[in-house]
Design a protein around this motif. Sequence first.
Motif, PDB file in Angstrom:
ATOM      1  N   UNK A  24       6.028 -76.563 -28.284  1.00  0.00           N
ATOM      2  CA  UNK A  24       5.167 -77.932 -27.824  1.00  0.00           C
ATOM      3  C   UNK A  24       4.059 -78.105 -28.828  1.00  0.00           C
ATOM      4  N   UNK A  25       3.342 -76.939 -28.942  1.00  0.00           N
ATOM      5  CA  UNK A  25       1.983 -76.627 -29.337  1.00  0.00           C
ATOM      6  C   UNK A  25       2.008 -76.865 -30.892  1.00  0.00           C
ATOM      7  N   UNK A  26       3.163 -76.570 -31.397  1.00  0.00           N
ATOM      8  CA  UNK A  26       3.250 -75.983 -32.805  1.00  0.00           C
ATOM      9  C   UNK A  26       3.931 -77.236 -33.675  1.00  0.00           C
ATOM     10  N   UNK A  27       4.607 -78.216 -32.926  1.00  0.00           N
ATOM     11  CA  UNK A  27       5.086 -79.229 -33.427  1.00  0.00           C
ATOM     12  C   UNK A  27       4.324 -80.350 -34.119  1.00  0.00           C
ATOM     13  N   UNK A  28       4.794 -81.304 -34.709  1.00  0.00           N
ATOM     14  CA  UNK A  28       3.893 -82.270 -35.184  1.00  0.00           C
ATOM     15  C   UNK A  28       3.777 -83.329 -34.289  1.00  0.00           C
ATOM     16  N   UNK A  29       4.909 -83.622 -33.617  1.00  0.00           N
ATOM     17  CA  UNK A  29       4.940 -84.656 -32.711  1.00  0.00           C
ATOM     18  C   UNK A  29       5.950 -84.411 -31.555  1.00  0.00           C
ATOM     19  N   UNK A  30       5.739 -84.920 -30.558  1.00  0.00           N
ATOM     20  CA  UNK A  30       6.588 -84.602 -29.222  1.00  0.00           C
ATOM     21  C   UNK A  30       7.045 -86.144 -28.816  1.00  0.00           C
ATOM     22  N   UNK A  31       8.475 -86.234 -28.898  1.00  0.00           N
ATOM     23  CA  UNK A  31       9.079 -87.352 -28.485  1.00  0.00           C
ATOM     24  C   UNK A  31       9.376 -87.369 -27.084  1.00  0.00           C
ATOM     25  N   UNK A  32       8.857 -88.262 -26.185  1.00  0.00           N
ATOM     26  CA  UNK A  32       8.696 -88.086 -24.744  1.00  0.00           C
ATOM     27  C   UNK A  32       9.606 -89.311 -24.079  1.00  0.00           C
ATOM     28  N   UNK A  33      10.341 -89.006 -23.140  1.00  0.00           N
ATOM     29  CA  UNK A  33      10.878 -90.129 -22.574  1.00  0.00           C
ATOM     30  C   UNK A  33       9.827 -91.066 -21.687  1.00  0.00           C
ATOM     31  N   UNK A  34       8.937 -90.517 -21.106  1.00  0.00           N
ATOM     32  CA  UNK A  34       8.128 -91.114 -20.634  1.00  0.00           C
ATOM     33  C   UNK A  34       6.602 -90.418 -20.894  1.00  0.00           C
ATOM     34  N   UNK A  35       5.773 -91.110 -21.570  1.00  0.00           N
ATOM     35  CA  UNK A  35       4.587 -90.259 -22.059  1.00  0.00           C
ATOM     36  C   UNK A  35       3.924 -90.254 -20.735  1.00  0.00           C
ATOM     37  N   UNK A  36       3.747 -90.969 -19.938  1.00  0.00           N
ATOM     38  CA  UNK A  36       2.814 -90.871 -18.499  1.00  0.00           C
ATOM     39  C   UNK A  36       3.242 -89.548 -17.832  1.00  0.00           C
ATOM     40  N   UNK A  37       4.554 -89.436 -17.717  1.00  0.00           N
ATOM     41  CA  UNK A  37       4.765 -88.374 -16.925  1.00  0.00           C
ATOM     42  C   UNK A  37       4.845 -87.043 -17.714  1.00  0.00           C
ATOM     43  N   UNK A  38       5.151 -87.108 -19.230  1.00  0.00           N
ATOM     44  CA  UNK A  38       4.978 -85.909 -19.620  1.00  0.00           C
ATOM     45  C   UNK A  38       3.503 -85.561 -19.873  1.00  0.00           C
ATOM     46  N   UNK A  39       2.485 -86.535 -19.842  1.00  0.00           N
ATOM     47  CA  UNK A  39       1.343 -86.467 -20.358  1.00  0.00           C
ATOM     48  C   UNK A  39       0.650 -85.602 -19.080  1.00  0.00           C
ATOM     49  N   UNK A  40       1.185 -85.260 -17.876  1.00  0.00           N
ATOM     50  CA  UNK A  40       0.654 -84.590 -16.734  1.00  0.00           C
ATOM     51  C   UNK A  40       0.922 -83.115 -17.063  1.00  0.00           C
ATOM     52  N   UNK A  41       2.260 -82.802 -17.582  1.00  0.00           N
ATOM     53  CA  UNK A  41       2.797 -81.599 -18.030  1.00  0.00           C
ATOM     54  C   UNK A  41       1.941 -81.144 -19.221  1.00  0.00           C
ATOM     55  N   UNK A  42       1.717 -81.953 -20.415  1.00  0.00           N
ATOM     56  CA  UNK A  42       1.042 -81.504 -21.383  1.00  0.00           C
ATOM     57  C   UNK A  42      -0.332 -81.136 -21.196  1.00  0.00           C
ATOM     58  N   UNK A  43      -1.042 -81.728 -20.247  1.00  0.00           N
ATOM     59  CA  UNK A  43      -2.187 -81.422 -19.567  1.00  0.00           C
ATOM     60  C   UNK A  43      -2.511 -80.270 -19.052  1.00  0.00           C
ATOM     61  N   UNK A  44      -1.408 -79.853 -18.049  1.00  0.00           N
ATOM     62  CA  UNK A  44      -1.424 -78.514 -17.520  1.00  0.00           C
ATOM     63  C   UNK A  44      -1.255 -77.337 -18.153  1.00  0.00           C
ATOM     64  N   UNK A  45      -0.537 -77.645 -19.310  1.00  0.00           N
ATOM     65  CA  UNK A  45      -0.498 -76.692 -20.307  1.00  0.00           C
ATOM     66  C   UNK A  45      -1.350 -76.452 -21.532  1.00  0.00           C
ATOM     67  N   UNK A  46      -2.119 -77.434 -21.355  1.00  0.00           N
ATOM     68  CA  UNK A  46      -3.306 -77.877 -22.581  1.00  0.00           C
ATOM     69  C   UNK A  46      -2.535 -77.789 -23.898  1.00  0.00           C
TER      70      UNK A  46
END
Length: 221
Positions: A24-46
């Motif tokens: 998830x850190x190395x790809x150019x773009x993340x396709x997310x079902x819900x960007x709000x929900x996934x935003x919390x996960x991404x923030x947690x793992x920087x």
Amino acid sequence: MKLYLVPTPIGNLADMTYRAVEILKEVDLILAEDTRTSGKLLQHYEIKTPMLSYHMHNEHKIVDHVVGRIKNGEKMALITDAGSPGISDPGFLITRKMLENNLDVEALPGATAFVPALVVSGLPCDKFVFEGFLPVKKGRQKRLEFLKEERRTIVFYESPHKLLKTLADFKTHYGGNSRVSISREITKMFEEHYRGTVDDAISHFELKKPKGEFVMALMID
């Protein structure tokens, strides 16, 4: 020029794999079902990779555009709100489009709800059938009747407000003595498993209001 299908935790954030975070850190773009929900996960793992909303309501409109970008050299990852993409979640359509265009798709192993629910059910899991969500209206009774002769363990997903209706359908089609294991909040603090007959489960959940998302494993009597 590649798409990664990346599982995400179904409740416990610690169930994210090291490899999933790296991808998830190395790809150019993340396709997310819900960007709000996934935003919390991404923030947690920087993880600072940009996201694009990709879900069941827009996938048919944007899938060709997304595949075109990958064909032009981008690497992307698909994640859903929880679990493995493609399992009762978006993933099938874009995978098919990728393969039609001779592009690489790689699926990472990881969290999915039905496997832990099945293996702790106490029901046979050497052979099983995964049904996911039953049709809400059209085709529901036909599908239930079709499964009547199934003698392998059958795994369903169900929402809390439809749980009792589905149990009542099980009783109608398969009898109240059929065995069922019902799991909720898997990997979370309030994880619970109820095991018994369909009749017992109906009595239990009439008294205890269903909450959370459920996995049901059924063995027809």
